[in-house]
Scaffold this active site. Structure first.
Site, PDB file in Angstrom:
ATOM      1  CD  GLU A   1      -0.364   0.649   3.567  1.00 39.56           C
ATOM      2  OE1 GLU A   1      -0.573   1.830   3.221  1.00 39.56           O
ATOM      3  OE2 GLU A   1      -0.214   0.298   4.754  1.00 39.56           O
TER       4      GLU A   1
ATOM      5  CB  VAL B   1      -4.731  -2.047   4.828  1.00 40.09           C
ATOM      6  CG1 VAL B   1      -5.152  -3.509   4.772  1.00 40.09           C
ATOM      7  CG2 VAL B   1      -3.293  -1.916   5.316  1.00 40.09           C
TER       8      VAL B   1
ATOM      9  CG  ASP C   1     -12.225   6.284  13.681  1.00 35.57           C
ATOM     10  OD1 ASP C   1     -12.285   5.555  12.668  1.00 35.57           O
ATOM     11  OD2 ASP C   1     -11.366   7.169  13.821  1.00 35.57           O
TER      12      ASP C   1
ATOM     13  CB  SER D   1      -9.635   0.892  10.256  1.00 29.60           C
ATOM     14  OG  SER D   1      -9.008   0.877   8.988  1.00 29.60           O
ATOM     15  CB  ALA D   2     -12.609   1.338   5.519  1.00 33.16           C
ATOM     16  CG  ASP D   3      -7.215  -0.850   7.064  1.00 38.18           C
ATOM     17  OD1 ASP D   3      -7.509  -0.121   6.094  1.00 38.18           O
ATOM     18  OD2 ASP D   3      -6.168  -0.708   7.738  1.00 38.18           O
TER      19      ASP D   3
ATOM     20  CE  LYS E   1      -1.077   1.888  11.721  1.00 41.24           C
ATOM     21  NZ  LYS E   1      -2.388   1.680  11.135  1.00 41.24           N
TER      22      LYS E   1
HETATM   23  N1  PSU Z   1       1.047   0.579   8.812  1.00 40.74           N
HETATM   24  C1  PSU Z   1       2.055   1.453   9.053  1.00 40.74           C
HETATM   25  N2  PSU Z   1       1.857   2.759   8.784  1.00 40.74           N
HETATM   26  C2  PSU Z   1       0.660   3.221   8.286  1.00 40.74           C
HETATM   27  C3  PSU Z   1      -0.404   2.298   8.030  1.00 40.74           C
HETATM   28  C4  PSU Z   1      -0.145   0.976   8.312  1.00 40.74           C
HETATM   29  O1  PSU Z   1       3.130   1.042   9.511  1.00 40.74           O
HETATM   30  O2  PSU Z   1       0.521   4.427   8.053  1.00 40.74           O
HETATM   31  C5  PSU Z   1      -1.725   2.794   7.439  1.00 40.74           C
HETATM   32  C6  PSU Z   1      -2.376   1.726   6.553  1.00 40.74           C
HETATM   33  O3  PSU Z   1      -2.540   2.265   5.261  1.00 40.74           O
HETATM   34  C7  PSU Z   1      -3.722   1.463   7.191  1.00 40.74           C
HETATM   35  C8  PSU Z   1      -3.996   2.800   7.804  1.00 40.74           C
HETATM   36  O4  PSU Z   1      -4.700   1.063   6.255  1.00 40.74           O
HETATM   37  O5  PSU Z   1      -2.740   3.117   8.404  1.00 40.74           O
HETATM   38  C9  PSU Z   1      -5.135   2.766   8.796  1.00 40.74           C
HETATM   39  O6  PSU Z   1      -5.678   4.040   8.899  1.00 40.74           O
HETATM   40  P1  PSU Z   1      -7.079   4.252   9.632  1.00 40.74           P
HETATM   41  O7  PSU Z   1      -6.805   3.897  11.059  1.00 40.74           O
HETATM   42  O8  PSU Z   1      -7.392   5.727   9.462  1.00 40.74           O
HETATM   43  O9  PSU Z   1      -8.082   3.388   8.939  1.00 40.74           O
HETATM   44 MN    MN Z   2     -11.262   5.965  10.845  1.00 42.06          MN
END
Ligand code: PSU
Ligand code: MN
Length: 304
Positions: free
Chosen positions: A22, A104, A136, A138-140, A157
């Site tokens: 990604e 992702v 909130d 994630s759409a992942d 994370k």
């Molecule tokens: N892994 C990392 N750094 C990042 C991400 C993943 O080490 O920046 C990104 C990925 O693209 C993942 C996104 O899809 O963080 C998730 O963001 P959010 O929590 O807003 O859905």
């Molecule tokens: Mn979000």
């Protein structure tokens, strides 16, 4: 609207191993310019394991699968100028000809279309802390539930609510396999997360698990690979980063990049080094699993 690099097309046509990567982490996960090296390292690790890297991003009105080095540089230097593109943003970004760094989730949507079964990242998104008052998620996660693909990450994370994330993954039928571990790693830490739903010792086992899950009609799977270097005692900094985001009114898609860059600065670069390394290691493992899966398919004489 979609352009798949020739090398990637050739590999897919011959049922060869391909690993999607990604671009959100390239544009938004590292300081300006640094992400290109991270992306190139990940691509090199995929090739070294015998697979073809397919880095996804939106450029000049097209969703591109497979990017050139100078294109990766564009993402890395654009930083927050590049749009963060999840599944809901892909069409708008392409139609409006904006530079779009796919998450992702966004990368999984394109992988599904292209027939790519393996993806690597740092840490997948999940259920953010504070979901009780401000949901909130994630759409992942939603995209994992609908895409037959295996994602290698260093677990979830740690800035998220990791146990709520594990619950949602279970609800959606997404296996979370620990690679040589019984518990989910927490991105910058090798251990301490919720229990894994299965334990794997080898890439061959991971490939067999994925093939079995897909044979039974399952979709996405997560393989959690513990980082080699853990960064100790990050929790207070994570809390500070989240509080600072709230104070500045940083919300939605901007939260993750804000907290990651807060940690990179306040840890004196320790999280940055660890992040860089774990992304490359996850890319290497995803490629090994993709290679094992292609061999399995060859051995049984049909696509798996
Ligand atoms: N892994 C990392 N750094 C990042 C991400 C993943 O080490 O920046 C990104 C990925 O693209 C993942 C996104 O899809 O963080 C998730 O963001 P959010 O929590 O807003 O859905
Ligand atoms: Mn979000």
């Amino acid at each position: 609207m979609i352009e798949i690099a020739e090398e990637v097309q050739d590999a897919l046509r011959g049922s060869g191993p391909v690993v999607a990567l990604e671009t959100t982490l390239v544009a938004h996960g590292f300081p300006s310019g640094v992400g290109a090296g991270v992306a190139l390292d990940a691509e090199r690790r995929v090739r070294r394991a015998g697979a073809v890297p397919a880095t996804v991003g939106v450029l000049d009105g097209r969703v591109r699968v497979g990017l050139l080095e100078r294109e990766l540089e564009r993402f890395a230097h654009a930083g927050s100028e590049a749009r963060k593109v999840g599944p809901r943003d892909l069409a708008a970004c392409a139609v409006q000809r904006a530079l779009g760094a796919t998450t992702v989730g966004g990368t999984l949507m394109i992988s599904r279309l292209a027939g790519i079964r393996f993806l690597a990242t740092g840490g997948v998104g999940g259920v953010h802390r504070g979901w009780q008052t401000q949901p909130d998620i994630s759409a992942d996660i939603a995209e994992l539930a609908r895409t037959p693909a295996l994602v290698v990450s260093s677990g979830v994370k740690s800035l998220l609510d990791t146990s709520a994330t594990a619950e949602v993954l279970e609800s959606l039928g997404i296996p979370v396999a620990g690679f040589r571990t019984n518990e989910l790693p927490l991105f910058y830490a090798a251990a301490g997360g919720p229990p894994a739903s299965a334990r794997l010792e080898t890439a061959d086992e991971a490939a067999a698990l994925a093939a079995g899950h897909w044979r039974l009609g399952g979709r996405g799977l997560l393989v959690a690979n513990p980082p080699v270097e853990s960064v100790a005692d990050l929790e207070p900094l994570i809390e500070q980063g989240l509080a600072e985001a709230r104070r500045r009114g940083v919300g939605g898609q901007a939260v993750t990049p804000f907290v990651l860059s807060f940690l990179h600065e306040r840890s004196g670069g320790r999280t940055l080094d660890a992040n860089r390394r774990l992304i490359a290691d996850n890319a290497g493992l995803a490629a090994e699993i993709a290679v094992a899966h292609a061999q399995l398919a060859r051995a049984v004489g049909h696509r798996l």
